[in-house]
Design an enzyme around this catalytic site. Structure first.
Site, short mmCIF file in Angstrom:
data_model
loop_
_atom_site.label_atom_id
_atom_site.label_comp_id
_atom_site.label_asym_id
_atom_site.label_seq_id
_atom_site.Cartn_x
_atom_site.Cartn_y
_atom_site.Cartn_z
N GLY A 182 -4.71 -11.58 -5.37
CA GLY A 182 -3.62 -10.70 -4.96
C GLY A 182 -2.35 -10.89 -5.77
O GLY A 182 -1.31 -10.31 -5.45
N ASP B 52 1.30 -2.92 -10.22
CA ASP B 52 0.92 -4.15 -10.91
C ASP B 52 1.31 -4.10 -12.39
O ASP B 52 1.91 -5.03 -12.93
CB ASP B 52 -0.59 -4.41 -10.80
CG ASP B 52 -1.03 -4.58 -9.36
OD1 ASP B 52 -0.16 -4.59 -8.47
OD2 ASP B 52 -2.25 -4.70 -9.13
N SER C 212 -3.79 -10.87 -11.47
CA SER C 212 -4.23 -11.43 -12.75
C SER C 212 -4.70 -10.30 -13.66
O SER C 212 -4.56 -10.39 -14.89
CB SER C 212 -5.37 -12.43 -12.54
OG SER C 212 -6.53 -11.80 -12.07
N GLY D 132 -8.29 -12.66 -8.66
CA GLY D 132 -8.68 -12.02 -7.40
C GLY D 132 -7.91 -12.53 -6.21
O GLY D 132 -8.35 -12.39 -5.07
N HIS E 250 0.82 -1.22 0.00
CA HIS E 250 0.00 0.00 0.00
C HIS E 250 0.85 1.27 0.00
O HIS E 250 0.42 2.31 0.49
CB HIS E 250 -0.98 0.02 1.19
CG HIS E 250 -2.16 -0.88 0.99
ND1 HIS E 250 -3.37 -0.43 0.51
CD2 HIS E 250 -2.33 -2.20 1.20
CE1 HIS E 250 -4.22 -1.45 0.45
NE2 HIS E 250 -3.62 -2.53 0.86
N THR E 251 2.06 1.17 -0.54
CA THR E 251 2.89 2.37 -0.63
C THR E 251 2.69 3.07 -1.98
O THR E 251 2.95 4.26 -2.10
CB THR E 251 4.39 2.02 -0.52
OG1 THR E 251 4.68 0.97 -1.44
CG2 THR E 251 4.76 1.59 0.89
N TYR F 75 -10.23 -1.03 0.42
CA TYR F 75 -9.09 -0.40 -0.27
C TYR F 75 -9.30 1.11 -0.33
O TYR F 75 -8.42 1.90 0.08
CB TYR F 75 -8.97 -0.99 -1.67
CG TYR F 75 -7.77 -0.54 -2.45
CD1 TYR F 75 -6.61 -1.30 -2.49
CD2 TYR F 75 -7.80 0.65 -3.18
CE1 TYR F 75 -5.51 -0.88 -3.22
CE2 TYR F 75 -6.70 1.08 -3.90
CZ TYR F 75 -5.56 0.31 -3.92
OH TYR F 75 -4.48 0.72 -4.65
P1 ADP Z 1 -6.19 -9.69 -9.08
O1 ADP Z 1 -5.62 -8.70 -10.03
O2 ADP Z 1 -5.61 -9.59 -7.70
O3 ADP Z 1 -6.14 -11.08 -9.59
P2 ADP Z 1 -8.59 -8.22 -9.64
O4 ADP Z 1 -9.94 -8.19 -9.01
O5 ADP Z 1 -7.85 -6.95 -9.75
O6 ADP Z 1 -7.72 -9.33 -8.88
O7 ADP Z 1 -8.71 -8.80 -11.12
C1 ADP Z 1 -9.39 -10.01 -11.36
C2 ADP Z 1 -10.27 -9.85 -12.56
O8 ADP Z 1 -9.49 -9.75 -13.76
C3 ADP Z 1 -11.15 -11.07 -12.79
O9 ADP Z 1 -12.32 -11.01 -12.02
C4 ADP Z 1 -11.43 -10.96 -14.28
O10 ADP Z 1 -12.43 -10.02 -14.54
C5 ADP Z 1 -10.13 -10.40 -14.84
N1 ADP Z 1 -9.23 -11.47 -15.32
C6 ADP Z 1 -7.93 -11.65 -15.00
N2 ADP Z 1 -7.40 -12.70 -15.64
C7 ADP Z 1 -8.37 -13.22 -16.41
C8 ADP Z 1 -8.45 -14.34 -17.31
N3 ADP Z 1 -7.43 -15.14 -17.54
N4 ADP Z 1 -9.63 -14.54 -17.93
C9 ADP Z 1 -10.69 -13.74 -17.70
N5 ADP Z 1 -10.68 -12.70 -16.87
C10 ADP Z 1 -9.54 -12.43 -16.22
MG MG Z 2 -5.82 -6.59 -9.87
#
Ligand code: ADP
Ligand code: MG
Length: 417
Positions: free
Chosen positions: A134, A199, A137, A132, A44-45, A249
């Site tokens: 952390g 990220d 993705s 989702g 969180h920086t 957040y």
């Molecule tokens: P994090 O980034 O920590 O994984 P986020 O809530 O920021 O969590 O992002 C997750 C979202 O990104 C998923 O709910 C989806 O909408 C999207 N996402 C990420 N990777 C994929 C994937 N391979 N296929 C479909 N959607 C994806």
């Molecule tokens: Mg994310």
């Protein structure tokens, strides 16, 4: 959790190509990928103008596709076995929380930043970064899409993008940083999720066996070697969802801001005052006058900044023991001062500390749920994972999914012959 989490990184490309043939026929002309990331230090920086240390990991999103005549975009997501279509000249938002927002947002932001998209396209994407959890993705998806769109010539190589594959490090850096910033804008303004640059920076700049450092105010960045016998980066999924903590957040962003507001009339800086400008000694000197919640949040952020600097120094000295201790100190600060841990995340860290090969561990990303990241002696990573899973189950009755990872390269794309 995603349906594709059992796919190995080697499998992803095969699945993407097969799905592309099913959906659109033939073979794609460009294949792109980008990694997820763990935050090693600096929790969180980023939105406080501070310092972060992260590592891209060998869990990734793959996009395969080709440009098509006309202005239509046809996208298929393997994870949801679902498709989306839109016009590249009029990229409209879909419902909040949908995967389509992330993909459309990349088209919107890169089009806006680099002068519009040149054509339509058809593409498939698939990943093995837990959604989702952390591990970002979302930035992995964004960076893979960016590299696909640029690689296929759908986003023209104008401005700084001309330097993307340059052997001149300054031009190469500038292109990647501009993409990362456009992707952050997409997440903030189009997906409408408040987040810092960490990220997207990590997904674009990752390097094998190296940690990344970023000063979120000056954008100065660098690589720090994880060493010849690089430790494993073991990610443990608590199996708990962050949805329960919706809104936390933004609340933390506001709590940090309250401390900045207190110091605004007391500290002068060039430009906008941010939490990172406030010396820890000033925070301590004004402790009693400060908002009792905000001051703890600020102490976390300011000590995290120090831990990033100390961590980089420890790595440069090859001192993994010290580096691990700083990681564990970061978790304690998150737990006690920033209060973005959870009983499940704390149990994962306690179980990790008793497992063989453990050097240090902390929650990763926003917090409240999702994953922890542990630095583990590479040769003991498998034993570590097994012992940790037992310890976590004993404490909570929950099962953890353990991902043994290593520091990996950032986003790239290649033309298919
Ligand atoms: P994090 O980034 O920590 O994984 P986020 O809530 O920021 O969590 O992002 C997750 C979202 O990104 C998923 O709910 C989806 O909408 C999207 N996402 C990420 N990777 C994929 C994937 N391979 N296929 C479909 N959607 C994806
Ligand atoms: Mg994310």
């Amino acid at each position: 959790m995603d349906t594709s989490k059992s796919l190995s990184t080697q499998d992803l490309l095969g699945v993407a190509r097969e799905t592309f043939a099913d959906q659109f026929g033939g073979i794609p002309s460009v294949e792109a990928h980008a990694p997820g990331r763990v935050e090693l230090l600096g929790n969180h920086t980023d939105y406080n103008g501070g310092l972060v240390m992260a590592s891209a990991i060998n869990r990734e999103t793959v996009v395969v596709g080709r440009p098509i005549p006309g202005r239509g975009a046809l996208v298929h997501a393997v994870a949801f076995d679902a498709s989306d279509t839109f016009l590249v000249d009029r990229v409209e938002q879909t419902e909040p929380g949908s995967w389509t927002r992330y993909v459309r947002g990349v088209c919107w932001a890169l089009g806006e930043r680099f002068g519009g998209l040149t054509s339509g396209f058809e593409a498939v994407f698939v990943g093995n970064v837990p959604l989702g959890g952390g591990l970002s993705s979302s930035a992995s998806l964004q960076a893979a899409w960016a590299r696909f769109l640029i690689g296929a010539g759908i986003v023209p190589r104008t401005g700084s993008l001309t330097g993307l594959d340059s052997s001149d490090p300054a031009l190469h850096d500038q292109a990647r940083m501009d993409i990362a910033q456009a992707l952050r804008r997409s997440e903030n303004a189009f997906v409408e999720v408040g987040s810092g640059l960490l990220d997207q920076f990590s997904a674009m700049f990752g390097a094998a066996n190296q940690a990344l450092t970023l000063d979120c105010l000056t954008l100065k960045h660098g690589l720090v070697p994880l060493g010849e016998h690089a430790p494993a980066i073991v990610v443990c999924d608590s199996g708990t969802s962050r949805r329960l903590a919706d809104g936390m957040y933004d609340r933390r962003v506001a709590e940090c801001q309250r401390v900045v507001d207190f110091f605004r009339s007391r500290i002068a800086v060039e430009g906008e005052l941010m939490l990172r400008h406030i010396p820890l000694a000033d925070l301590q000197a004004n402790w009693d006058a400060l908002d009792p919640v905000g001051r703890k949040r600020a102490r976390h952020v300011l000590t995290e900044n120090e831990r990033v600097s100390q961590g980089a120094e420890a790595l440069r000295n090859g001192d993994l023991t010290r580096f691990g201790q700083l990681i564990s100190a970061s978790h304690a600060s998150s737990r006690d001062d920033f209060e973005n841990s959870s009983p499940a995340l704390d149990a994962l860290i306690e179980a990790a500390a008793e497992a063989p090969g453990f050097l240090g561990g902390k929650l990763s990303g926003a917090g409240w749920a999702g994953c922890t990241v542990n630095l583990v002696k590479a040769e003991q990573a498998a034993d570590f994972g097994a012992a940790l899973a037992r310890g976590y189950h004993k404490r909570t009755g929950l099962n953890t999914v353990v991902h043994v990872c290593h520091a990996a390269e950032g986003a790239s794309a290649r033309q298919v012959d």
